[in-house]
Design a protein around this motif. Structure first.
Motif, short mmCIF file in Angstrom:
data_model
loop_
_atom_site.label_atom_id
_atom_site.label_comp_id
_atom_site.label_asym_id
_atom_site.label_seq_id
_atom_site.Cartn_x
_atom_site.Cartn_y
_atom_site.Cartn_z
N LEU A 39 0.78 -1.23 -0.16
CA LEU A 39 -0.02 -0.08 -0.01
C LEU A 39 1.07 1.19 0.06
O LEU A 39 1.74 1.25 0.70
CB LEU A 39 -0.80 0.07 1.32
CG LEU A 39 -2.16 -0.49 1.48
CD1 LEU A 39 -2.83 -0.06 3.04
CD2 LEU A 39 -3.16 0.24 0.47
N THR A 126 -7.50 3.54 -4.76
CA THR A 126 -8.68 3.48 -4.01
C THR A 126 -8.57 5.43 -3.85
O THR A 126 -7.89 5.79 -3.15
CB THR A 126 -8.50 2.92 -2.62
OG1 THR A 126 -9.73 3.27 -1.98
CG2 THR A 126 -7.30 3.12 -1.87
N ASN A 147 -10.40 -0.41 -5.28
CA ASN A 147 -11.01 -0.74 -3.88
C ASN A 147 -11.67 0.37 -3.40
O ASN A 147 -11.48 1.52 -3.50
CB ASN A 147 -9.46 -0.73 -2.94
CG ASN A 147 -9.87 -0.73 -1.29
OD1 ASN A 147 -9.39 0.33 -0.67
ND2 ASN A 147 -10.68 -1.98 -1.13
N ASN A 149 -14.38 0.36 -0.34
CA ASN A 149 -15.08 -0.72 0.80
C ASN A 149 -16.61 -0.25 1.01
O ASN A 149 -16.69 1.23 1.16
CB ASN A 149 -14.19 -0.69 2.13
CG ASN A 149 -12.92 -1.34 2.04
OD1 ASN A 149 -12.70 -2.01 1.09
ND2 ASN A 149 -11.89 -1.14 2.80
N PRO A 216 -11.20 -7.32 1.42
CA PRO A 216 -10.27 -6.90 2.58
C PRO A 216 -11.12 -6.83 3.71
O PRO A 216 -12.37 -6.14 3.75
CB PRO A 216 -9.73 -5.60 2.36
CG PRO A 216 -10.56 -4.90 1.17
CD PRO A 216 -11.32 -6.09 0.54
N ASN A 218 -10.66 -5.70 7.44
CA ASN A 218 -9.79 -4.69 8.30
C ASN A 218 -10.39 -5.06 9.71
O ASN A 218 -11.66 -5.05 9.80
CB ASN A 218 -10.03 -3.41 7.92
CG ASN A 218 -9.21 -3.04 6.50
OD1 ASN A 218 -8.21 -2.89 6.16
ND2 ASN A 218 -10.55 -2.93 5.42
N MET A 223 -7.44 5.35 15.76
CA MET A 223 -6.72 6.41 15.53
C MET A 223 -6.90 7.44 16.62
O MET A 223 -8.08 7.95 16.67
CB MET A 223 -6.91 7.05 13.98
CG MET A 223 -6.71 5.75 13.06
SD MET A 223 -5.21 4.65 13.15
CE MET A 223 -4.06 5.80 12.18
N SER A 258 -6.41 -7.70 6.58
CA SER A 258 -6.05 -6.11 6.28
C SER A 258 -5.54 -5.46 7.49
O SER A 258 -4.83 -6.12 8.25
CB SER A 258 -6.82 -5.53 5.47
OG SER A 258 -7.44 -6.32 4.01
N ALA A 259 -6.01 -4.40 7.75
CA ALA A 259 -5.56 -3.41 8.86
C ALA A 259 -5.64 -4.26 10.19
O ALA A 259 -6.59 -5.20 10.11
CB ALA A 259 -6.21 -2.29 8.92
N PHE A 281 -1.86 -7.14 3.44
CA PHE A 281 -0.92 -6.00 2.95
C PHE A 281 0.45 -6.24 3.62
O PHE A 281 0.69 -6.51 4.64
CB PHE A 281 -1.86 -4.69 3.32
CG PHE A 281 -2.94 -4.24 2.84
CD1 PHE A 281 -2.75 -3.89 1.40
CD2 PHE A 281 -3.95 -4.21 3.49
CE1 PHE A 281 -3.96 -3.52 0.64
CE2 PHE A 281 -5.18 -3.82 2.70
CZ PHE A 281 -5.27 -3.52 1.28
N LEU A 286 0.43 0.87 6.41
CA LEU A 286 -0.47 0.90 5.77
C LEU A 286 -0.83 2.20 5.04
O LEU A 286 0.09 2.62 4.22
CB LEU A 286 -1.86 0.70 6.56
CG LEU A 286 -1.73 -0.76 7.38
CD1 LEU A 286 -2.95 -0.94 8.37
CD2 LEU A 286 -1.90 -1.98 6.24
N LEU A 287 -1.88 2.97 5.24
CA LEU A 287 -1.84 4.16 4.78
C LEU A 287 -1.10 5.35 5.71
O LEU A 287 -0.20 5.97 5.02
CB LEU A 287 -3.38 4.64 4.41
CG LEU A 287 -3.96 3.92 3.33
CD1 LEU A 287 -5.26 4.43 3.13
CD2 LEU A 287 -3.19 4.06 1.98
N THR A 288 -1.64 5.43 6.96
CA THR A 288 -0.98 6.35 8.13
C THR A 288 -0.71 5.38 9.21
O THR A 288 0.19 5.65 10.00
CB THR A 288 -2.00 7.34 8.36
OG1 THR A 288 -3.11 6.82 9.07
CG2 THR A 288 -2.29 8.15 7.25
N ALA A 289 -1.36 4.25 9.22
CA ALA A 289 -0.89 3.17 10.43
C ALA A 289 0.07 2.10 10.31
O ALA A 289 0.23 1.83 9.06
CB ALA A 289 -2.61 2.59 10.89
C1 DTB Z 1 -8.36 -1.79 2.76
O1 DTB Z 1 -9.41 -2.35 2.95
N1 DTB Z 1 -7.63 -1.42 3.76
C2 DTB Z 1 -6.45 -0.51 3.43
C3 DTB Z 1 -6.60 -0.26 1.79
N2 DTB Z 1 -7.98 -0.92 1.87
C4 DTB Z 1 -6.57 1.11 1.24
C5 DTB Z 1 -6.08 0.76 4.28
C6 DTB Z 1 -6.30 0.47 5.58
C7 DTB Z 1 -5.89 1.74 6.41
C8 DTB Z 1 -5.70 1.53 7.85
C9 DTB Z 1 -5.58 2.99 8.55
C10 DTB Z 1 -4.52 3.60 8.17
O2 DTB Z 1 -3.33 3.42 7.63
O3 DTB Z 1 -4.46 4.98 8.22
#
Ligand code: DTB
Ligand code: SAM
Ligand code: SF4
Length: 328
Positions: A39, A126, A147, A149, A216, A218, A223, A258-259, A281, A286-289
């Protein structure tokens, strides 16, 4: 599947459910392979939407700063590293409500996709809401999967998000399907939902025609600063149960654990793989986590004898794959 059928599965004794899901998994997936997806958040923070789990919403003080769209050269560098460490799918996320054709930022994203799609990995994006034309343009630029969700049941959704609707999400998914991209659609456990909400979500997703290519699952990463920051952690067996039911309801999908893996032991993850998860993943963030490190995942996959699933990409890109090493 109907809600009644899903409820019948959910009420089975744990081992009976897992035995059933394992059987479905074996019938549909010949080899014990796991798809590794990297990711990358190409546009972080400052999002207009109010999704109450998300650190990237501009409405909460999560400490995540709003950043600009990343430069193409930096994205390409990250994508090459992902391919070199064994990822076969590269998923780029943007903290946007959606995208609109003809805008400069959409043109930039199309340009990025054209380059990333030459690397031999599946390309997933996404970007939020899409119209029919935008979906076609993404497909033509080289996106293999989109993606989007549903996150929870239609009934619980308005408790979690008010700035857009479940119907909006379904419309985008319809546009993705019509444009010929694969749909990646799943949800989050731990949003204060009931078991019925979880199963209703699976009812909706399993009735897509065609069924999604990936799902996915999650677990909420709580947060700080978001309304759901204090939600309790989801029980491991509840996660495994959802994975198992998803595998039975959508047999040919990649079910992505996933998360939330940073809060699962190796044994709990192994249980989820056994129950039918066949994708993760992969990468420290991940994206911020946080996510488990690449090294930690390589050790876990090796211990379990699981190897990476080859990418499903057009012939023209497949030539680039031969040179990519896979983890030991
Ligand atoms: C998905 O279902 N989970 C991923 C992806 N698709 C884009 C994202 C998870 C994000 C978790 C929180 C974060 O990283 O901020
Ligand atoms: N803005 C786009 C959208 O909402 O579709 C794409 C990015 S959004 C962050 C992608 C998905 O990440 C969400 O739909 C949600 O399922 C998941 N997600 C976001 N924050 C999460 C969290 N704190 N814990 C678990 N999953 C999360
Ligand atoms: Fe924005 Fe997506 Fe986060 Fe919702 S989940 S706030 S749409 S980035």
């Amino acid at each position: 599947m109907t809600l009644t059928e899903l409820q019948a599965l959910h009420s089975l004794p744990f081992f009976e459910l897992i035995q059933k899901s394992r059987k479905v998994h074996d019938e549909n997936w010949e080899n014990p392979e796991v798809q590794l997806c990297t990711l990358l958040s190409i546009k972080t923070g400052g999002c207009s939407e109010d999704c109450s789990y998300c650190a990237q919403s501009a409405r909460y003080n999560s400490g995540v700063e709003s950043e600009r769209l990343m430069a193409k050269c930096d994205i390409m560098e990250r994508a090459k590293v992902a391919a070199e460490t064994g990822s076969t799918r590269f998923c780029m996320g943007a903290a946007w409500r959606g995208v609109r054709g003809g805008t400069q930022r959409f043109e930039q994203v199309l340009d990025i996709i054209r380059d990333v799609s030459t690397l031999g990995m599946e390309v997933c994006v996404t970007l939020g809401e899409l119209g029919p034309e935008e979906a076609v343009q993404l497909k033509e630029a080289g996106v293999t999967a989109y993606n989007h969700n549903l996150d929870t049941s239609p009934e619980h959704y308005p408790n979690i998000v008010t700035s857009h609707t479940y119907e909006d999400r379904l419309r985008t998914i319809g546009n993705v399907q019509k444009a010929g991209m694969s749909v990646c659609c799943g949800g989050i456990l731990g949003l204060g939902e009931t078991i019925t909400d979880r199963l209703r979500m699976l009812e909706v997703i399993s009735n897509f025609d065609p069924q999604p290519e990936s799902v996915p699952i999650n677990s909420l990463m709580p947060m700080p600063g978001t309304p759901l920051a204090e939600n309790p952690q989801v029980d491991t067996f509840d996660i495994a149960r959802m994975i198992a039911i998803t595998r039975i309801a959508i047999p040919k999908a990649k079910v992505r654990l996933s998360a939330g893996r940073t809060r699962l032991s190796d044994e709990a993850q192994a249980l989820c793989f056994f129950a039918g998860a066949n994708s993760i993943f992969y990468g420290d963030k991940l994206l911020t986590a946080k996510n488990p490190t690449v090294e930690k995942d390589q050790v876990l996959l090796a211990k379990l004898g699981l190897s990476p699933l080859a990418p499903n990409v057009p012939e023209s890109c497949a030539a680039n794959i031969e040179s990519q090493p896979v983890p030991a």
